[in-house]
Design an enzyme around this catalytic site. Structure first.
Site, PDB file in Angstrom:
ATOM      1  N   ALA A   1       0.780  -1.210  -0.022  1.00  0.00           N
ATOM      2  CA  ALA A   1      -0.011   0.145  -0.073  1.00  0.00           C
ATOM      3  C   ALA A   1       0.958   1.016  -0.072  1.00  0.00           C
ATOM      4  O   ALA A   1       2.100   1.278   0.344  1.00  0.00           O
ATOM      5  CB  ALA A   1      -0.964  -0.030   1.108  1.00  0.00           C
TER       6      ALA A   1
ATOM      7  N   GLY B   1       0.701  -5.043   0.758  1.00  0.00           N
ATOM      8  CA  GLY B   1      -0.404  -5.052  -0.019  1.00  0.00           C
ATOM      9  C   GLY B   1       0.127  -5.802  -1.195  1.00  0.00           C
ATOM     10  O   GLY B   1      -0.813  -6.373  -2.103  1.00  0.00           O
TER      11      GLY B   1
ATOM     12  N   GLU C   1      -0.367  -9.200  -0.547  1.00  0.00           N
ATOM     13  CA  GLU C   1      -1.854  -9.497  -0.548  1.00  0.00           C
ATOM     14  C   GLU C   1      -2.493  -9.390  -1.851  1.00  0.00           C
ATOM     15  O   GLU C   1      -3.540 -10.176  -2.111  1.00  0.00           O
ATOM     16  CB  GLU C   1      -2.609  -8.330   0.325  1.00  0.00           C
ATOM     17  CG  GLU C   1      -2.135  -8.620   1.982  1.00  0.00           C
ATOM     18  CD  GLU C   1      -2.235  -7.196   2.664  1.00  0.00           C
ATOM     19  OE1 GLU C   1      -1.898  -6.249   2.157  1.00  0.00           O
ATOM     20  OE2 GLU C   1      -2.606  -7.557   3.885  1.00  0.00           O
TER      21      GLU C   1
ATOM     22  N   GLU D   1       4.392  -4.939   7.495  1.00  0.00           N
ATOM     23  CA  GLU D   1       3.627  -3.974   8.086  1.00  0.00           C
ATOM     24  C   GLU D   1       4.008  -3.462   9.454  1.00  0.00           C
ATOM     25  O   GLU D   1       3.941  -2.361  10.094  1.00  0.00           O
ATOM     26  CB  GLU D   1       2.309  -4.137   8.166  1.00  0.00           C
ATOM     27  CG  GLU D   1       1.578  -3.873   6.594  1.00  0.00           C
ATOM     28  CD  GLU D   1       1.724  -5.358   5.815  1.00  0.00           C
ATOM     29  OE1 GLU D   1       2.646  -6.317   6.174  1.00  0.00           O
ATOM     30  OE2 GLU D   1       1.274  -5.237   4.780  1.00  0.00           O
TER      31      GLU D   1
HETATM   32  N1  CAA Z   1       4.648   3.361  -0.643  1.00  0.00           N
HETATM   33  C1  CAA Z   1       4.807   4.381  -1.026  1.00  0.00           C
HETATM   34  N2  CAA Z   1       6.151   4.734  -1.622  1.00  0.00           N
HETATM   35  C2  CAA Z   1       6.976   3.741  -1.623  1.00  0.00           C
HETATM   36  C3  CAA Z   1       6.803   2.402  -1.215  1.00  0.00           C
HETATM   37  C4  CAA Z   1       5.299   2.367  -0.664  1.00  0.00           C
HETATM   38  N3  CAA Z   1       4.786   1.107  -0.235  1.00  0.00           N
HETATM   39  N4  CAA Z   1       7.764   1.627  -1.402  1.00  0.00           N
HETATM   40  C5  CAA Z   1       8.472   2.413  -2.133  1.00  0.00           C
HETATM   41  N5  CAA Z   1       8.141   3.653  -2.113  1.00  0.00           N
HETATM   42  C6  CAA Z   1       8.819   4.710  -2.646  1.00  0.00           C
HETATM   43  C7  CAA Z   1       9.981   5.346  -1.948  1.00  0.00           C
HETATM   44  O1  CAA Z   1       9.470   6.241  -0.855  1.00  0.00           O
HETATM   45  C8  CAA Z   1      11.103   5.575  -2.778  1.00  0.00           C
HETATM   46  O2  CAA Z   1      10.359   7.172  -3.103  1.00  0.00           O
HETATM   47  P1  CAA Z   1      11.428   8.596  -3.298  1.00  0.00           P
HETATM   48  O3  CAA Z   1      12.115   8.228  -4.556  1.00  0.00           O
HETATM   49  O4  CAA Z   1      10.403   9.582  -3.172  1.00  0.00           O
HETATM   50  O5  CAA Z   1      12.297   8.486  -1.859  1.00  0.00           O
HETATM   51  C9  CAA Z   1      10.913   4.983  -4.071  1.00  0.00           C
HETATM   52  O6  CAA Z   1       9.497   4.399  -3.986  1.00  0.00           O
HETATM   53  C10 CAA Z   1      11.947   4.046  -3.992  1.00  0.00           C
HETATM   54  O7  CAA Z   1      11.997   3.365  -2.848  1.00  0.00           O
HETATM   55  P2  CAA Z   1      13.277   2.593  -2.293  1.00  0.00           P
HETATM   56  O8  CAA Z   1      14.298   3.745  -2.492  1.00  0.00           O
HETATM   57  O9  CAA Z   1      13.103   2.087  -1.002  1.00  0.00           O
HETATM   58  O10 CAA Z   1      13.577   1.556  -3.420  1.00  0.00           O
HETATM   59  P3  CAA Z   1      14.579   0.452  -3.261  1.00  0.00           P
HETATM   60  O11 CAA Z   1      14.479  -0.271  -4.633  1.00  0.00           O
HETATM   61  O12 CAA Z   1      15.709   0.372  -2.726  1.00  0.00           O
HETATM   62  O13 CAA Z   1      13.654  -0.829  -2.407  1.00  0.00           O
HETATM   63  C11 CAA Z   1      11.570  -1.749  -1.437  1.00  0.00           C
HETATM   64  C12 CAA Z   1      12.349  -1.309  -3.016  1.00  0.00           C
HETATM   65  C13 CAA Z   1      12.462  -3.115  -0.922  1.00  0.00           C
HETATM   66  C14 CAA Z   1      10.424  -2.528  -2.436  1.00  0.00           C
HETATM   67  C15 CAA Z   1      11.720  -0.675  -0.528  1.00  0.00           C
HETATM   68  O14 CAA Z   1      11.087   0.562  -1.412  1.00  0.00           O
HETATM   69  C16 CAA Z   1      10.449  -1.165   0.375  1.00  0.00           C
HETATM   70  O15 CAA Z   1      10.866  -1.728   1.543  1.00  0.00           O
HETATM   71  N6  CAA Z   1       9.430  -0.405   0.389  1.00  0.00           N
HETATM   72  C17 CAA Z   1       8.348  -0.629   1.430  1.00  0.00           C
HETATM   73  C18 CAA Z   1       7.726  -2.063   1.489  1.00  0.00           C
HETATM   74  C19 CAA Z   1       6.512  -2.139   2.756  1.00  0.00           C
HETATM   75  O16 CAA Z   1       6.828  -1.653   3.994  1.00  0.00           O
HETATM   76  N7  CAA Z   1       5.350  -2.369   2.157  1.00  0.00           N
HETATM   77  C20 CAA Z   1       4.243  -2.480   3.151  1.00  0.00           C
HETATM   78  C21 CAA Z   1       3.307  -1.066   2.963  1.00  0.00           C
HETATM   79  S1  CAA Z   1       2.058  -1.185   4.214  1.00  0.00           S
HETATM   80  C22 CAA Z   1       1.077  -2.084   3.371  1.00  0.00           C
HETATM   81  O17 CAA Z   1       1.031  -2.673   2.302  1.00  0.00           O
HETATM   82  C23 CAA Z   1      -0.122  -2.158   4.415  1.00  0.00           C
HETATM   83  C24 CAA Z   1      -1.225  -3.181   4.161  1.00  0.00           C
HETATM   84  O18 CAA Z   1      -1.395  -4.191   4.544  1.00  0.00           O
HETATM   85  C25 CAA Z   1      -1.904  -2.747   3.045  1.00  0.00           C
END
Ligand code: CAA
Length: 262
Positions: free
Chosen positions: A70, A113, A116, A136
């Site tokens: 998400a 997500g 999911e 999460e």
């Molecule tokens: N939401 C919004 N923005 C996100 C995002 C997310 N889930 N994941 C990555 N981004 C954005 C980052 O903020 C970053 O933005 P900026 O360039 O503006 O800084 C951009 O995408 C690139 O991200 P990274 O520099 O982190 O990219 P990476 O290639 O080094 O790593 C990744 C990729 C491993 C997927 C890492 O981005 C990551 O861990 N993302 C978050 C994963 C996460 O926590 N997901 C759970 C979300 S909560 C959820 O899903 C709740 C639920 O049940 C619904």
């Protein structure tokens, strides 16, 4: 027949005969599932779902990211009142209620997500590069689009607790062993093999296919509706905590979160 049409900002559609392939396309946010992306996805698929000439959907991302979950930027500042009033994430029911079979073709990260979404599909195929996880808790919340319910149904309590409580990721081989995905496929063949399965499914009688998938779901989904609503309300409740603010803000500021249990 190979037609490209109906592309929207975040969703690219390709049609080959009876198979519709949907590619999530939000590379700058690693295919994070914003509300706008969700609406585009559901609004694009809904009319196709009703079309008897469409026999299967394939849902995929890029070769490095299926979806990173998400949208944390969208969620970070939301209050408990807001997520409850909006019934945040309820829009995903528009995706799960589609009756045309859906295959997820997952390469790279399927986190939160994203994992999911793969589980909302009827079948998931994983490229060898695929990584699945429900991270999460690192954001001060819990999975909110079915992760606690569907993951437990697919992989059992032991693996579900391990993944959700530690936040670790699972590679494609472990995901197949555990029952999260149906096949592991070399990355270069992921789309061709998925398409072949989709073509096979789409060649059958659509009413019979819809009946088959709905019956398989009945085997697993006793209580799922209540479980999903319960999970979503608990997820909403965590937006009343300081730790949700801190966890999401820390991610956006690229630093470790400092949780206080409040
Ligand atoms: N939401 C919004 N923005 C996100 C995002 C997310 N889930 N994941 C990555 N981004 C954005 C980052 O903020 C970053 O933005 P900026 O360039 O503006 O800084 C951009 O995408 C690139 O991200 P990274 O520099 O982190 O990219 P990476 O290639 O080094 O790593 C990744 C990729 C491993 C997927 C890492 O981005 C990551 O861990 N993302 C978050 C994963 C996460 O926590 N997901 C759970 C979300 S909560 C959820 O899903 C709740 C639920 O049940 C619904």
């Amino acid at each position: 027949m190979n037609m490209n049409y109906a592309n929207t900002e975040y969703v690219k559609i390709d049609r080959q005969d009876r198979v519709i392939t949907v590619q999530l396309h939000r590379p700058e946010a690693r295919n994070a599932l914003s509300s706008a992306l969700m609406h585009e996805l559901v609004d694009t698929l809904r009319p196709l779902d009703q079309d008897p000439s469409v026999g299967c959907f394939v849902i995929t991302g890029s070769d490095r990211f299926f979806a990173a979950g998400a949208d944390i930027k969208e969620m970070a500042a939301k209050s408990h009142m807001q997520v409850t009033a909006e019934d945040y994430f309820a829009g995903w029911e528009g995706f799960t209620s589609l009756r045309t079979p859906k295959i997820a073709a997952v390469a790279g990260y399927a986190l939160g997500g994203g994992c999911e979404l793969a589980m909302m599909c009827d079948i998931a195929f994983a490229a060898e590069s695929a990584r699945f996880g429900q991270p999460e808790l690192a954001l001060g919340v819990i999975p909110g689009i079915g992760g606690t319910q569907r993951l437990t149904g697919l992989v059992g309590k032991a693996k579900a607790m391990d993944l959700i409580l530690t936040g670790r990721t699972m590679d494609a081989a472990e995901a197949e062993r555990s029952g999260l995905v149906a096949r592991v496929i070399p990355d270069a063949q992921l789309m061709a093999e998925t398409q072949a399965a989709a073509v096979q499914i789409a060649a059958y009688s659509k009413p019979a296919v819809m009946a088959a998938r709905e019956c398989v779901d009945r085997a697993l989904e006793g209580g799922l509706r209540e479980g999903l609503l319960y999970e979503r309300r608990v997820f909403h409740g965590l937006f009343a905590t300081k730790d949700q603010r801190e966890g999401m803000q820390a991610f956006l500021e690229k630093r470790a979160p400092r949780f206080t249990g409040r």
